[in-house]
Design a protein around this motif. Structure first.
Motif, PDB file in Angstrom:
ATOM      1  N   PRO A 219       5.147   2.879  -4.550  1.00  0.00           N
ATOM      2  CA  PRO A 219       4.647   3.691  -5.104  1.00  0.00           C
ATOM      3  C   PRO A 219       4.200   2.870  -7.006  1.00  0.00           C
ATOM      4  O   PRO A 219       3.591   3.150  -7.706  1.00  0.00           O
ATOM      5  N   ARG A 220       5.181   1.740  -6.718  1.00  0.00           N
ATOM      6  CA  ARG A 220       4.932   1.039  -7.743  1.00  0.00           C
ATOM      7  C   ARG A 220       3.842  -0.026  -7.381  1.00  0.00           C
ATOM      8  O   ARG A 220       3.403  -0.544  -9.574  1.00  0.00           O
ATOM      9  N   VAL A 221       2.598  -0.020  -7.085  1.00  0.00           N
ATOM     10  CA  VAL A 221       1.761  -1.075  -6.810  1.00  0.00           C
ATOM     11  C   VAL A 221       0.802  -0.520  -7.230  1.00  0.00           C
ATOM     12  O   VAL A 221       0.474   0.918  -6.178  1.00  0.00           O
ATOM     13  N   THR A 222      -0.130  -0.480  -8.352  1.00  0.00           N
ATOM     14  CA  THR A 222      -1.401   0.539  -8.537  1.00  0.00           C
ATOM     15  C   THR A 222      -2.471  -0.090  -7.618  1.00  0.00           C
ATOM     16  O   THR A 222      -3.676  -0.327  -7.999  1.00  0.00           O
ATOM     17  N   GLN A 223      -2.563  -1.835  -7.664  1.00  0.00           N
ATOM     18  CA  GLN A 223      -3.766  -2.215  -7.158  1.00  0.00           C
ATOM     19  C   GLN A 223      -3.697  -3.540  -6.052  1.00  0.00           C
ATOM     20  O   GLN A 223      -2.570  -4.218  -6.084  1.00  0.00           O
TER      21      GLN A 223
ATOM     22  N   LYS B 240      -5.801   1.709  -2.971  1.00  0.00           N
ATOM     23  CA  LYS B 240      -5.739   0.617  -3.550  1.00  0.00           C
ATOM     24  C   LYS B 240      -6.553  -0.572  -3.747  1.00  0.00           C
ATOM     25  O   LYS B 240      -6.289  -1.370  -4.457  1.00  0.00           O
ATOM     26  N   LEU B 241      -6.818  -0.499  -2.298  1.00  0.00           N
ATOM     27  CA  LEU B 241      -7.160  -2.079  -1.501  1.00  0.00           C
ATOM     28  C   LEU B 241      -8.266  -2.461  -1.768  1.00  0.00           C
ATOM     29  O   LEU B 241      -9.828  -1.555  -1.954  1.00  0.00           O
ATOM     30  N   SER B 242      -8.402  -3.824  -2.325  1.00  0.00           N
ATOM     31  CA  SER B 242      -9.841  -4.866  -2.659  1.00  0.00           C
ATOM     32  C   SER B 242     -10.577  -6.004  -2.482  1.00  0.00           C
ATOM     33  O   SER B 242      -8.816  -6.397  -2.150  1.00  0.00           O
ATOM     34  N   GLU B 243     -11.444  -6.756  -1.499  1.00  0.00           N
ATOM     35  CA  GLU B 243     -10.935  -7.876  -0.978  1.00  0.00           C
ATOM     36  C   GLU B 243     -12.217  -9.147  -1.208  1.00  0.00           C
ATOM     37  O   GLU B 243     -12.914  -8.038  -1.588  1.00  0.00           O
ATOM     38  N   LEU B 244     -11.643  -9.712  -0.936  1.00  0.00           N
ATOM     39  CA  LEU B 244     -12.227 -11.205  -1.659  1.00  0.00           C
ATOM     40  C   LEU B 244     -12.422 -11.948  -0.577  1.00  0.00           C
ATOM     41  O   LEU B 244     -11.229 -12.323  -0.282  1.00  0.00           O
ATOM     42  N   THR B 245     -13.162 -12.202   0.403  1.00  0.00           N
ATOM     43  CA  THR B 245     -13.007 -12.430   1.643  1.00  0.00           C
ATOM     44  C   THR B 245     -14.336 -14.117   1.331  1.00  0.00           C
ATOM     45  O   THR B 245     -15.460 -13.894   1.233  1.00  0.00           O
TER      46      THR B 245
ATOM     47  N   GLY C   2       8.144  -7.742   2.739  1.00  0.00           N
ATOM     48  CA  GLY C   2       7.602  -7.115   2.162  1.00  0.00           C
ATOM     49  C   GLY C   2       8.280  -6.771   0.823  1.00  0.00           C
ATOM     50  O   GLY C   2       8.234  -6.226  -0.629  1.00  0.00           O
ATOM     51  N   GLN C   3       9.294  -5.595   0.673  1.00  0.00           N
ATOM     52  CA  GLN C   3      10.123  -5.303   0.027  1.00  0.00           C
ATOM     53  C   GLN C   3      10.764  -5.883  -0.923  1.00  0.00           C
ATOM     54  O   GLN C   3      11.140  -5.805  -2.192  1.00  0.00           O
ATOM     55  N   ALA C   4      11.276  -6.651  -0.536  1.00  0.00           N
ATOM     56  CA  ALA C   4      12.049  -8.095  -1.491  1.00  0.00           C
ATOM     57  C   ALA C   4      10.814  -8.456  -2.253  1.00  0.00           C
ATOM     58  O   ALA C   4      11.227  -8.914  -3.266  1.00  0.00           O
TER      59      ALA C   4
ATOM     60  N   LEU D 207       1.135  -1.120  -0.176  1.00  0.00           N
ATOM     61  CA  LEU D 207       0.082  -0.026   0.340  1.00  0.00           C
ATOM     62  C   LEU D 207       1.129   0.872   0.332  1.00  0.00           C
ATOM     63  O   LEU D 207       0.115   2.122  -0.373  1.00  0.00           O
ATOM     64  N   HIS D 208       1.935   0.974   0.454  1.00  0.00           N
ATOM     65  CA  HIS D 208       2.765   2.695   0.736  1.00  0.00           C
ATOM     66  C   HIS D 208       4.088   2.712  -0.854  1.00  0.00           C
ATOM     67  O   HIS D 208       4.093   3.588  -0.308  1.00  0.00           O
TER      68      HIS D 208
END
Length: 226
Positions: free
Chosen positions: A24-28, A43-48, A200-202, A21-22
């Protein structure tokens, strides 16, 4: 990049979610799990899927439209083997993981799939330790799927940062009691300790630019962070 994250409510998954979420390379980000994360972000959507870990209870083909079009999957979902039979542990650790992975490979030919395994995983599948054999079988079968790339993360000790908490009470107690010693352990044993932030960064770096090999132990993961 567009990312699917399994296990976002677990300790490692929480850390990976924060980095996604932090960054910038991630759009969704699509978080898939048995329970909602409780987070709100553009950016976040969820499938529960409450019955996701119950054998045969999720028809993944009916979800094709929701799972297509992604660049990476970060699979952080897992259960402790404590108190479980090998069959029960295998149904979740191997069965569910491969069921999900086969679906994603069919829908996303250019996807990078990253699986959180663990230090000590037995790639020969013949060792005495049950969880290590099952994880090894899972790793080996994932590598046979037609993804763009598959990376198998084998972290050791993982100090949680930024509020990430394990869902397993024994692990929570362990991290609470050992928190003052973790910085020292990190200095003394740098090849055995990784934070949730580093993992996460890796993952993001490996998804964007690749990694030097498929199986990544703690020291290898740390090098991918740079």
């Amino acid at each position: 990049m567009k990312v699917i994250l399994f296990g976002a409510t677990g300790m490692v998954g929480q850390g990976v979610m924060r980095e996604c979420l932090h960054d910038p390379r991630v759009t969704q980000v699509l978080a898939v799990g048995r329970t909602a994360t409780g987070l709100t972000h553009a950016k976040l959507s969820e499938l529960t899927l409450p019955a996701m870990t119950d054998p045969g209870m999720t028809d993944w083909e009916t979800l094709d439209g929701l799972l297509a079009g992604y660049d990476a999957c970060f699979f952080c979902l897992g259960v402790s083997s404590s108190g479980m039979t090998e069959d029960a542990y295998t149904r979740i650790t191997h069965g569910l993981t491969l069921e999900v992975a086969r679906t994603l490979a069919r829908l996303n030919s250019g996807m990078t799939f990253i699986y959180v395994s663990g230090s000590g995983t037995d790639g020969t599948e013949r060792g005495r330790t049950m969880w290590a054999r099952v994880k090894g079988r899972t790793e080996n079968d994932l590598r046979r799927l037609p993804f763009k790339a598959v990376y198998l993360f084998r972290p050791g000790l993982i100090p949680p940062l930024h509020g990430a908490r394990s869902k397993t009470s024994v692990y929570r107690l362990f991290y609470t009691l050992t928190a003052p010693l973790l910085p020292l352990a990190r200095r003394l044993f740098p090849n055995q300790v990784l934070t949730t932030v580093e993992i996460g960064q890796a993952m993001l770096n490996a998804a964007e630019r690749g990694a030097p090999q498929a199986v990544l132990e703690t020291a290898d993961i740390r090098r991918v962070v740079a």
